[in-house]
Scaffold this active site. Structure first.
Site, short mmCIF file in Angstrom:
data_model
loop_
_atom_site.label_atom_id
_atom_site.label_comp_id
_atom_site.label_asym_id
_atom_site.label_seq_id
_atom_site.Cartn_x
_atom_site.Cartn_y
_atom_site.Cartn_z
N HIS A 48 43.47 104.99 -58.34
CA HIS A 48 43.32 105.58 -57.12
C HIS A 48 45.14 105.96 -56.24
CE1 HIS A 48 41.09 101.98 -58.56
NE2 HIS A 48 40.35 102.82 -57.88
N GLY B 179 38.53 110.42 -56.87
CA GLY B 179 38.28 110.86 -58.83
C GLY B 179 37.16 111.68 -59.11
N LYS C 210 36.55 111.81 -61.95
CA LYS C 210 36.14 110.25 -63.36
C LYS C 210 34.72 110.71 -62.77
CE LYS C 210 35.70 106.51 -63.93
NZ LYS C 210 36.11 105.20 -64.39
N ASP C 211 34.47 109.73 -61.43
CA ASP C 211 32.59 109.41 -60.86
C ASP C 211 32.68 111.04 -60.91
OD1 ASP C 211 33.57 106.40 -61.53
OD2 ASP C 211 35.02 106.43 -59.62
O1 PAF Z 1 34.49 104.49 -56.41
C1 PAF Z 1 34.98 103.56 -55.33
O2 PAF Z 1 35.83 102.86 -55.91
C2 PAF Z 1 33.43 102.71 -53.85
O3 PAF Z 1 32.44 103.99 -55.80
C3 PAF Z 1 33.67 103.74 -53.28
C4 PAF Z 1 33.83 105.09 -53.10
C5 PAF Z 1 35.41 103.68 -52.42
C6 PAF Z 1 32.49 102.65 -52.46
O4 PAF Z 1 32.67 101.96 -52.84
#
Ligand code: PAF
Length: 278
Positions: free
Chosen positions: A34, A144, A146-147
């Site tokens: 993050h 990111g 990663k997702d």
């Molecule tokens: O990736 C995340 O942390 C969550 O899916 C997000 C984008 C904040 C939505 O709740």
């Protein structure tokens, strides 16, 4: 860093904010992944807004909403130290009042991969991300890689619904031994974490075989599967080689670019990872 807990207080500040506004969203459990989004946002935005909300609608009934490793005090301090200007921590009742009755739902792309294992998950993501964009009104929003599927789904939603925001995708951050950073890594025991290294090792080996000329999709998928199978604690949910935009599975010959992605369970912990084959 200014910490706000109501949508109204953000709206009051918003009128005087200097753009471009960069948004870094998080569910909590803030880690270096993050924080690398914050670094990216600082490169090209004047004001960095972060959003901290453990969104219940993106968790299934048997998932880890109640144990999600979010520590508000620690999350606030990490975001503050990294240079976030404004942090909005909305209350669940303000986001989902009792008469809330809307779902933002995309089509096929949300039914594949994670969507096939976690029904309703992406409806929860697209609904909250739509609300978040409407509330924060950022110029750019940072997500990111990663997702990978979440990123594609959000890019598609922004395009399909003409949200006036630019989606910036940022590289996966890994520990020195290759494990992709995830809030859920905190659940892993030492032995489980050690087994989890096979995820990146498998992706890495498959990428190496692709780079040395292998173009058969089954063989490349199988390189990952064989590596992960060496780790006794891991159950594979899927290993996928797909078109990076549509996420439709590739059969036969790979024509790059292709997204090699996987999801596993290690005990109760659900982990995902991916690499792009180009
Ligand atoms: O990736 C995340 O942390 C969550 O899916 C997000 C984008 C904040 C939505 O709740």
């Amino acid at each position: 860093m200014e910490i706000l807990r109501t949508i109204e207080s953000y709206r009051e500040l918003y009128v005087d904010l200097q753009g471009p506004i960069g948004l870094v969203p998080t569910l909590g459990g803030v880690h270096e992944g993050h924080l690398s989004l914050v670094d990216e946002a600082k490169k090209d935005c004047k004001t960095i807004v972060s959003w901290l909300f453990l969104n219940p609608k993106q968790f299934g009934p048997n998932e880890d909403l109640n144990s999600y490793p979010a520590e508000e005090k620690e999350d606030i301090s990490l975001l503050d130290q990294r240079g976030v200007d404004i942090l909005l921590i909305p209350k669940t009742i303000d986001i989902y009042p009792s008469d809330f009755d809307t779902v933002v739902k995309l089509g096929k792309i949300t039914e594949l991969l994670e969507g096939s294992r976690r029904p309703g998950h992406f409806d929860g993501v697209t609904t909250i991300v739509s609300k978040m964009f409407n509330i924060i009104q950022p110029d750019r929003a940072y997500f990111g890689e990663k997702d990978a599927q979440q990123l594609r789904v959000i890019q598609k939603m922004v395009k399909d619904l003409n949200f006036p925001v630019e989606i910036i995708s940022c590289p996966t951050v890994r520990d020195n031994d290759g494990l992709a950073l995830s809030s859920r890594n905190k659940y892993l025991s030492i032995v489980e974490r050690n087994d989890a290294l096979s995820l990146y090792q498998g992706l890495h080996n498959a990428k190496a075989s692709f780079e040395s000329g292998e173009r058969n999709a089954d063989i490349v998928r199988n390189v990952v599967i064989q590596e992960i199978k060496k780790s006794p604690l891991i159950t594979i949910d899927y290993v996928s080689l797909s078109d990076p935009l549509s996420l439709v599975e590739i059969s036969g010959k790979i024509t790059p670019p292709a997204l090699l992605s996987l999801a596993v369970h290690i005990g109760k912990t659900h982990l995902i990872d991916n690499v792009l084959l180009e």
